[in-house]
Design a protein around this motif. Structure first.
Motif, PDB file in Angstrom:
ATOM      1  N   LEU A 144     -26.431   2.436   4.372  1.00 36.31           N
ATOM      2  CA  LEU A 144     -25.516   1.490   5.012  1.00 36.31           C
ATOM      3  C   LEU A 144     -24.263   1.325   4.178  1.00 36.31           C
ATOM      4  O   LEU A 144     -24.250   1.629   2.980  1.00 36.31           O
ATOM      5  CB  LEU A 144     -26.216   0.127   5.185  1.00 36.31           C
ATOM      6  N   PRO A 145     -23.176   0.831   4.769  1.00 37.47           N
ATOM      7  CA  PRO A 145     -21.955   0.594   3.998  1.00 37.47           C
ATOM      8  C   PRO A 145     -22.194  -0.417   2.884  1.00 37.47           C
ATOM      9  O   PRO A 145     -23.144  -1.207   2.923  1.00 37.47           O
ATOM     10  CB  PRO A 145     -20.974   0.059   5.049  1.00 37.47           C
ATOM     11  N   PRO A 146     -21.326  -0.433   1.864  1.00 38.24           N
ATOM     12  CA  PRO A 146     -21.497  -1.377   0.745  1.00 38.24           C
ATOM     13  C   PRO A 146     -21.509  -2.826   1.224  1.00 38.24           C
ATOM     14  O   PRO A 146     -20.694  -3.235   2.055  1.00 38.24           O
ATOM     15  CB  PRO A 146     -20.277  -1.090  -0.145  1.00 38.24           C
ATOM     16  N   GLY A 147     -22.431  -3.619   0.679  1.00 40.91           N
ATOM     17  CA  GLY A 147     -22.505  -5.045   0.988  1.00 40.91           C
ATOM     18  C   GLY A 147     -23.203  -5.385   2.281  1.00 40.91           C
ATOM     19  O   GLY A 147     -23.325  -6.564   2.626  1.00 40.91           O
ATOM     20  N   LEU A 200     -12.706  -5.846   0.846  1.00 39.46           N
ATOM     21  CA  LEU A 200     -13.106  -6.610  -0.334  1.00 39.46           C
ATOM     22  C   LEU A 200     -14.546  -6.334  -0.736  1.00 39.46           C
ATOM     23  O   LEU A 200     -14.932  -6.576  -1.875  1.00 39.46           O
ATOM     24  CB  LEU A 200     -12.930  -8.111  -0.060  1.00 39.46           C
ATOM     25  N   LEU A 201     -15.350  -5.849   0.220  1.00 40.42           N
ATOM     26  CA  LEU A 201     -16.766  -5.633  -0.049  1.00 40.42           C
ATOM     27  C   LEU A 201     -17.052  -4.239  -0.566  1.00 40.42           C
ATOM     28  O   LEU A 201     -18.140  -3.988  -1.098  1.00 40.42           O
ATOM     29  CB  LEU A 201     -17.575  -5.872   1.234  1.00 40.42           C
ATOM     30  N   ALA A 202     -16.142  -3.330  -0.381  1.00 39.64           N
ATOM     31  CA  ALA A 202     -16.390  -1.934  -0.738  1.00 39.64           C
ATOM     32  C   ALA A 202     -16.167  -1.733  -2.238  1.00 39.64           C
ATOM     33  O   ALA A 202     -15.201  -1.099  -2.678  1.00 39.64           O
ATOM     34  CB  ALA A 202     -15.480  -1.020   0.072  1.00 39.64           C
ATOM     35  N   THR A 203     -17.033  -2.309  -3.060  1.00 37.63           N
ATOM     36  CA  THR A 203     -16.907  -2.214  -4.517  1.00 37.63           C
ATOM     37  C   THR A 203     -18.014  -1.396  -5.146  1.00 37.63           C
ATOM     38  O   THR A 203     -18.081  -1.313  -6.368  1.00 37.63           O
ATOM     39  CB  THR A 203     -16.915  -3.623  -5.128  1.00 37.63           C
ATOM     40  N   GLY A 204     -18.893  -0.842  -4.375  1.00 41.54           N
ATOM     41  CA  GLY A 204     -19.990  -0.076  -4.947  1.00 41.54           C
ATOM     42  C   GLY A 204     -20.693   0.711  -3.874  1.00 41.54           C
ATOM     43  O   GLY A 204     -20.349   0.633  -2.690  1.00 41.54           O
ATOM     44  N   PRO A 205     -21.698   1.470  -4.253  1.00 42.84           N
ATOM     45  CA  PRO A 205     -22.425   2.259  -3.254  1.00 42.84           C
ATOM     46  C   PRO A 205     -23.294   1.371  -2.369  1.00 42.84           C
ATOM     47  O   PRO A 205     -23.779   0.322  -2.786  1.00 42.84           O
ATOM     48  CB  PRO A 205     -23.293   3.192  -4.122  1.00 42.84           C
ATOM     49  N   GLY A 206     -23.461   1.798  -1.133  1.00 45.49           N
ATOM     50  CA  GLY A 206     -24.325   1.081  -0.220  1.00 45.49           C
ATOM     51  C   GLY A 206     -25.786   1.452  -0.424  1.00 45.49           C
ATOM     52  O   GLY A 206     -26.119   2.391  -1.161  1.00 45.49           O
ATOM     53  N   ARG A 207     -26.647   0.723   0.226  1.00 42.71           N
ATOM     54  CA  ARG A 207     -28.090   0.972   0.130  1.00 42.71           C
ATOM     55  C   ARG A 207     -28.652   1.289   1.508  1.00 42.71           C
ATOM     56  O   ARG A 207     -28.148   0.809   2.520  1.00 42.71           O
ATOM     57  CB  ARG A 207     -28.803  -0.259  -0.444  1.00 42.71           C
ATOM     58  N   TYR A 208     -29.713   2.080   1.514  1.00 37.46           N
ATOM     59  CA  TYR A 208     -30.410   2.454   2.747  1.00 37.46           C
ATOM     60  C   TYR A 208     -29.481   3.159   3.732  1.00 37.46           C
ATOM     61  O   TYR A 208     -29.636   3.047   4.954  1.00 37.46           O
ATOM     62  CB  TYR A 208     -31.026   1.219   3.415  1.00 37.46           C
ATOM     63  N   ALA A 219     -28.551 -14.494   0.860  1.00 35.34           N
ATOM     64  CA  ALA A 219     -27.525 -13.475   0.654  1.00 35.34           C
ATOM     65  C   ALA A 219     -27.396 -13.107  -0.815  1.00 35.34           C
ATOM     66  O   ALA A 219     -27.275 -11.924  -1.179  1.00 35.34           O
ATOM     67  CB  ALA A 219     -26.189 -13.966   1.205  1.00 35.34           C
ATOM     68  N   VAL A 220     -27.433 -14.112  -1.679  1.00 32.34           N
ATOM     69  CA  VAL A 220     -27.338 -13.839  -3.113  1.00 32.34           C
ATOM     70  C   VAL A 220     -28.572 -13.094  -3.607  1.00 32.34           C
ATOM     71  O   VAL A 220     -28.473 -12.142  -4.396  1.00 32.34           O
ATOM     72  CB  VAL A 220     -27.143 -15.161  -3.884  1.00 32.34           C
ATOM     73  N   ALA A 221     -29.753 -13.521  -3.137  1.00 30.77           N
ATOM     74  CA  ALA A 221     -30.978 -12.866  -3.578  1.00 30.77           C
ATOM     75  C   ALA A 221     -31.057 -11.416  -3.107  1.00 30.77           C
ATOM     76  O   ALA A 221     -31.655 -10.567  -3.781  1.00 30.77           O
ATOM     77  CB  ALA A 221     -32.183 -13.653  -3.082  1.00 30.77           C
ATOM     78  N   ALA A 222     -30.471 -11.106  -1.948  1.00 31.25           N
ATOM     79  CA  ALA A 222     -30.541  -9.748  -1.405  1.00 31.25           C
ATOM     80  C   ALA A 222     -29.475  -8.831  -1.973  1.00 31.25           C
ATOM     81  O   ALA A 222     -29.500  -7.625  -1.712  1.00 31.25           O
ATOM     82  CB  ALA A 222     -30.420  -9.789   0.116  1.00 31.25           C
ATOM     83  N   ALA A 223     -28.525  -9.378  -2.748  1.00 36.96           N
ATOM     84  CA  ALA A 223     -27.437  -8.561  -3.280  1.00 36.96           C
ATOM     85  C   ALA A 223     -27.944  -7.675  -4.414  1.00 36.96           C
ATOM     86  O   ALA A 223     -28.750  -8.085  -5.249  1.00 36.96           O
ATOM     87  CB  ALA A 223     -26.304  -9.454  -3.776  1.00 36.96           C
ATOM     88  N   GLY A 224     -27.467  -6.462  -4.417  1.00 30.33           N
ATOM     89  CA  GLY A 224     -27.813  -5.528  -5.474  1.00 30.33           C
ATOM     90  C   GLY A 224     -26.678  -5.378  -6.462  1.00 30.33           C
ATOM     91  O   GLY A 224     -25.678  -6.112  -6.417  1.00 30.33           O
ATOM     92  N   PRO A 225     -26.784  -4.421  -7.393  1.00 32.61           N
ATOM     93  CA  PRO A 225     -25.706  -4.194  -8.368  1.00 32.61           C
ATOM     94  C   PRO A 225     -24.396  -3.844  -7.660  1.00 32.61           C
ATOM     95  O   PRO A 225     -24.351  -3.032  -6.741  1.00 32.61           O
ATOM     96  CB  PRO A 225     -26.219  -3.010  -9.189  1.00 32.61           C
ATOM     97  N   GLY A 226     -23.328  -4.505  -8.088  1.00 30.30           N
ATOM     98  CA  GLY A 226     -22.017  -4.251  -7.510  1.00 30.30           C
ATOM     99  C   GLY A 226     -21.783  -4.925  -6.174  1.00 30.30           C
ATOM    100  O   GLY A 226     -20.734  -4.680  -5.552  1.00 30.30           O
TER     101      GLY A 226
END
Length: 472
Positions: free
Chosen positions: A149-152, A139-147, A205-212
């Motif tokens: 790491l896997p998405p989300g 359910l979390l794999a909806t976009g590219p990951g950051r740093y 968690a909400v503040a740390a979320a990026g696009p997607g």
């Protein structure tokens, strides 16, 4: 006890010349001219009054602590007993009184005895939430990951670390109230603190979320609610209720090999989260026999709980860096770790009661420490091999990886041991430094964990070989 140790001022110390007592009337009956009537030695009187306490001491420092707690100043000791300070007086008392320990008619109740089954249950409820990530990963794999790491991953880690810090500090405060015998105050602290921690974790968690990463932020919010509710149940001793609430997550087992429909994944996650929250709310309801605390009673200071939150931050980061399969092994090992901590505490109290010298006690404590730490690392190694064999996509397990994980496990167990004996500030500092080093230089993780384990070994030995550390 405070009034029993003080003597009249002006009595003669045993370092002054012996002065025969003057009589105003002739003695009655025959007297022995070879045995003059001498002034009483105040040190003999003090030794008689402290006989039981001094006989049970395994080091003069224990007697010095008793003297100082009774209010004896160095000036009073010099005037009354002719010794320089409490330590010199304690050494004399230690030498005068023979070591002995009264043997009880029946073995005393061991407050640190706990069953292995209960500790294993706690280890299980620590590890079962990992299945939620198995259910939620697709359910979390909806976009590219950051740093890299896997998405989300970023919002989930940020919310989880926030929850660990908050709930570690909250647990300490609630346990302190329970130790004072005020369950109502502990429940009140949990009732206000757990929702606040859930709100803080969700906000981070909400503040740390990026696009997607909106699904990951939503999952992180549910994670924050779970951490607060689970803290309530664990502090209040409702492990069985928590286990029942986590049973829906067992539906993740088929997801290791087969794909599950998204509605089923969401339903299982919401069922477990709802059950946990409901059980926590029921646990916080006051019992029929509970009384209201007296008004104006001061509670434990908030600042005393801060080091426990910092220890949760440092240890949590070290666990996260270990990898998914290692997290499962470490969380499952917390049950045996807790049991071994209780075993060490109970055995140290037994040795303190039976041994007669400080050397014997230091030797016994060092041996118990080595055995308990070795047993925990053996359990952790077995769990690591098992988790690596069962967890999908786990990294290959080699000697180097097992060694690195055992170093992290040693840091966690020794840190928990220091925390149990009041050395939480030192444990938190070491864990934070190791986690910070691994954050800045990921390749230095094993070195940082090894140095942290070595430092904690030294600090633990210094703290626990002192008999006075075990008497509180």
């Amino acid at each position: 006890m405070s009034g029993s140790l003080w003597l009249k001022p002006g009595t003669t110390g045993d370092t002054l010349p012996v002065i025969p007592r003057q009589r105003t009337t002739p003695p009655q009956g025959p007297a022995d001219p070879a045995a003059p009537d001498l002034a009483a030695d105040p040190l003999d009187e003090l030794a008689a009054r402290l006989d039981d306490l001094a006989a049970a001491a395994v080091h003069p420092d224990e007697i010095a602590a008793i003297l100082e707690s009774d209010g004896m100043t160095d000036a009073h000791i010099r005037l009354t007993y002719g010794r320089d300070d409490s330590f010199a007086l304690a050494e004399d008392l230690y030498a005068r009184v023979e070591r002995r320990h009264a043997a009880p008619e029946a073995p005393p109740a061991d407050p640190w005895h706990t069953g292995l089954a209960g500790c294993l249950l706690r280890g299980l409820v620590f590890a079962l939430p990992g299945l939620a990530y198995v259910l939620g990963a697709p359910l979390l794999a909806t976009g590219p990951g950051r740093y890299g790491l896997p998405p989300g991953t970023v919002p989930l880690f940020a919310g989880a670390v926030t929850g660990w810090v908050w709930n570690q500090a909250l647990s300490h405060r609630a346990y302190t109230w329970l130790g004072l015998g005020d369950r109502r105050a502990a429940a009140r602290a949990l009732l206000t603190g757990a929702p606040a921690g859930a709100l803080a974790g969700a906000a981070v968690a909400v503040a740390a979320a990026g696009p997607g990463e909106a699904p990951a932020a939503l999952f992180g919010a549910g994670q924050a609610v779970y951490l607060g509710a689970a803290t309530v149940l664990l502090v209040l001793g409702r492990e069985r209720a928590l286990l029942g609430a986590l049973l829906p997550l067992a539906g993740a087992v088929p997801a290791f090999r087969h794909d599950l429909p998204d509605p089923l994944r969401i339903a299982l996650l919401l069922a477990s989260l709802t059950a946990t929250a409901v059980c926590a709310g029921r646990a916080l309801r006051p019992g029929p026999g509970e009384r209201r605390p007296a008004r104006g009673r001061g509670g434990p200071p908030f600042a005393a709980s801060v080091p426990y939150g910092l220890f949760g931050l440092g240890s949590g980061l070290l666990v996260l860096y270990a990898g998914a399969d290692a997290v499962i092994a470490l969380t499952l090992s917390m049950g045996p770790a807790e049991w071994l901590l209780h075993r060490f505490r109970g055995a140290s109290l037994t040795r303190l009661r039976l041994l007669t010298t400080a050397y014997e006690f230091r030797r016994a404590v060092a041996g118990m420490l080595a055995r308990c730490l070795g047993a925990y690392l053996g359990v952790l190694a077995a769990l690591t091999l098992t988790a690596a064999a069962l967890w999908p996509g786990a990294a290959a397990v080699g000697p180097g990886r097992i060694g690195s994980l055992l170093l992290v496990g040693a840091v966690l167990w020794l840190g928990l041991l220091m925390q149990a004996f009041g050395g939480v500030a030192g444990a938190a500092s070491v864990c934070l430094l190791a986690a910070g080093a691994q954050t800045l230089v990921p390749a230095a993780g094993p070195v940082a964990a090894g140095l942290a384990a070595l430092v904690l070994c030294v600090l633990t030995c210094v703290l626990l070989v002192r008999p006075t550390s075990h008497r509180f």
